[in-house]
Write an enzyme that holds these catalytic residues in place. Structure first.
Site, PDB file in Angstrom:
ATOM      1  N   ASP A 118      -4.300   1.759  11.142  1.00  0.00           N
ATOM      2  CA  ASP A 118      -5.690   1.543  11.549  1.00  0.00           C
ATOM      3  C   ASP A 118      -5.663   1.121  13.028  1.00  0.00           C
ATOM      4  OD1 ASP A 118      -8.332   0.748  11.685  1.00  0.00           O
ATOM      5  OD2 ASP A 118      -8.262  -0.653  10.048  1.00  0.00           O
ATOM      6  N   ASP A 177      -5.870  -0.504  -1.570  1.00  0.00           N
ATOM      7  CA  ASP A 177      -6.735  -1.298  -2.443  1.00  0.00           C
ATOM      8  C   ASP A 177      -7.988  -1.780  -1.744  1.00  0.00           C
ATOM      9  OD1 ASP A 177      -5.370  -3.216  -0.748  1.00  0.00           O
ATOM     10  OD2 ASP A 177      -6.149  -4.751  -2.084  1.00  0.00           O
ATOM     11  N   PHE A 218     -13.483   2.760   5.673  1.00  0.00           N
ATOM     12  CA  PHE A 218     -12.585   2.125   4.721  1.00  0.00           C
ATOM     13  C   PHE A 218     -12.308   3.041   3.527  1.00  0.00           C
ATOM     14  CE2 PHE A 218     -11.383  -0.839   1.345  1.00  0.00           C
ATOM     15  CZ  PHE A 218     -10.427  -1.583   1.998  1.00  0.00           C
ATOM     16  N   ARG A 253      -5.684   0.804  -6.263  1.00  0.00           N
ATOM     17  CA  ARG A 253      -4.400   1.372  -5.837  1.00  0.00           C
ATOM     18  C   ARG A 253      -3.934   2.506  -6.742  1.00  0.00           C
ATOM     19  NH1 ARG A 253      -2.243  -2.129  -1.993  1.00  0.00           N
ATOM     20  NH2 ARG A 253      -2.577  -4.333  -2.345  1.00  0.00           N
ATOM     21  N   LYS A 312      -6.140   6.332  11.504  1.00  0.00           N
ATOM     22  CA  LYS A 312      -7.518   6.276  12.017  1.00  0.00           C
ATOM     23  C   LYS A 312      -7.447   6.290  13.544  1.00  0.00           C
ATOM     24  CE  LYS A 312      -9.380   3.452   8.229  1.00  0.00           C
ATOM     25  NZ  LYS A 312      -9.866   2.097   7.894  1.00  0.00           N
ATOM     26  N   GLY A 356       0.766  -1.245   0.000  1.00  0.00           N
ATOM     27  CA  GLY A 356       0.000   0.000   0.000  1.00  0.00           C
ATOM     28  C   GLY A 356       0.791   1.285   0.000  1.00  0.00           C
ATOM     29  N   GLU A 411       4.362   3.825   6.076  1.00  0.00           N
ATOM     30  CA  GLU A 411       3.106   3.056   5.974  1.00  0.00           C
ATOM     31  C   GLU A 411       2.058   3.871   5.211  1.00  0.00           C
ATOM     32  OE1 GLU A 411       1.387   0.552   6.075  1.00  0.00           O
ATOM     33  OE2 GLU A 411       1.541  -0.659   7.865  1.00  0.00           O
TER      34      GLU A 411
END
Ligand code: 5GP
Length: 180
Positions: free
Chosen positions: A107, A163, A156, A169, A135, A49, A103
């Site tokens: 989350d 993705d 989300f 992505r 988050k 990611g 990163e």
């Protein structure tokens, strides 16, 4: 990209525009240039990611540095499985080094917590974390996140490297899921 994006069975609304991301990322690169000057940090990019965020961030980093990649997985679809796997590990000697983990999104923090444990066993001098998104409502871990572009609600998101089941992505903007 369209304002509403359908990926498989889910729909997403445009949420954070690339121009706003670029402004934040530039600020972060500048902070890193000032704060880590002379330390020759090793940036550890967490795949998959973080590849777009890392690319933009590191283009703005002008101090001497090295870049390495690891691959961790804990997500399947839109939920964390709680099981973190290091699919591609770090094969460098990091003893005494300044490490900056890059990163895409933090989350619960579980993925990084596992990875940080492994890293600290390799005796780096310090470890910092740079995340494009955080988050805060979901974050349960105790480690500090030193550099963040955006704090977002517990929903989300896809795009800018992130993705949904392999898709999404490639968007330069970030999209948020439409619930229901
Ligand atoms: P954590 O372990 O902090 O709960 O989750 C971290 C990883 O889960 C991230 O690196 C990312 O791969 C994935 N993840 C967490 N939240 C989201 C999200 O909103 N969208 C996407 N696409 N992936 C997420």
């Amino acid at each position: 990209m369209p304002d509403t994006w359908k990926l498989k069975d889910k729909s997403f609304n445009k949420y954070i525009l690339n121009e706003d991301i670029q402004t934040k990322v530039r600020e972060l690169s500048a902070r890193i240039n000032t704060e880590l000057d002379g330390k020759v940090p090793l940036f550890v990019v967490v795949l998959n990611g973080a590849f777009i965020f890392a690319s933009d961030l590191l283009k703005g980093v002008t101090i001497d540095c090295e870049i390495a990649f690891v691959k961790l997985t804990s997500y399947q679809g839109v939920k964390s499985t709680g099981v973190v796997q290091q699919v591609m590990g770090l094969d460098l000697n990091i003893k005494g080094r300044t490490i900056v983990i890059i990163e895409d999104i933090v989350d619960t923090g579980l993925t990084l917590e596992h990875f940080l444990k492994t890293l600290w066993e390799m005796e780096p001098a310090e470890v910092k974390v740079a995340a494009c998104l955080l988050k805060p409502e979901a974050f349960h871990s105790k480690f500090p996140i030193d550099y963040v572009c955006f704090s977002i609600p517990n929903e989300f998101v896809v795009g800018y490297g992130l993705d949904y089941d392999g898709l999404g992505r490639n968007s330069s903007d970030i999209y948020k899921i439409i619930e229901g």
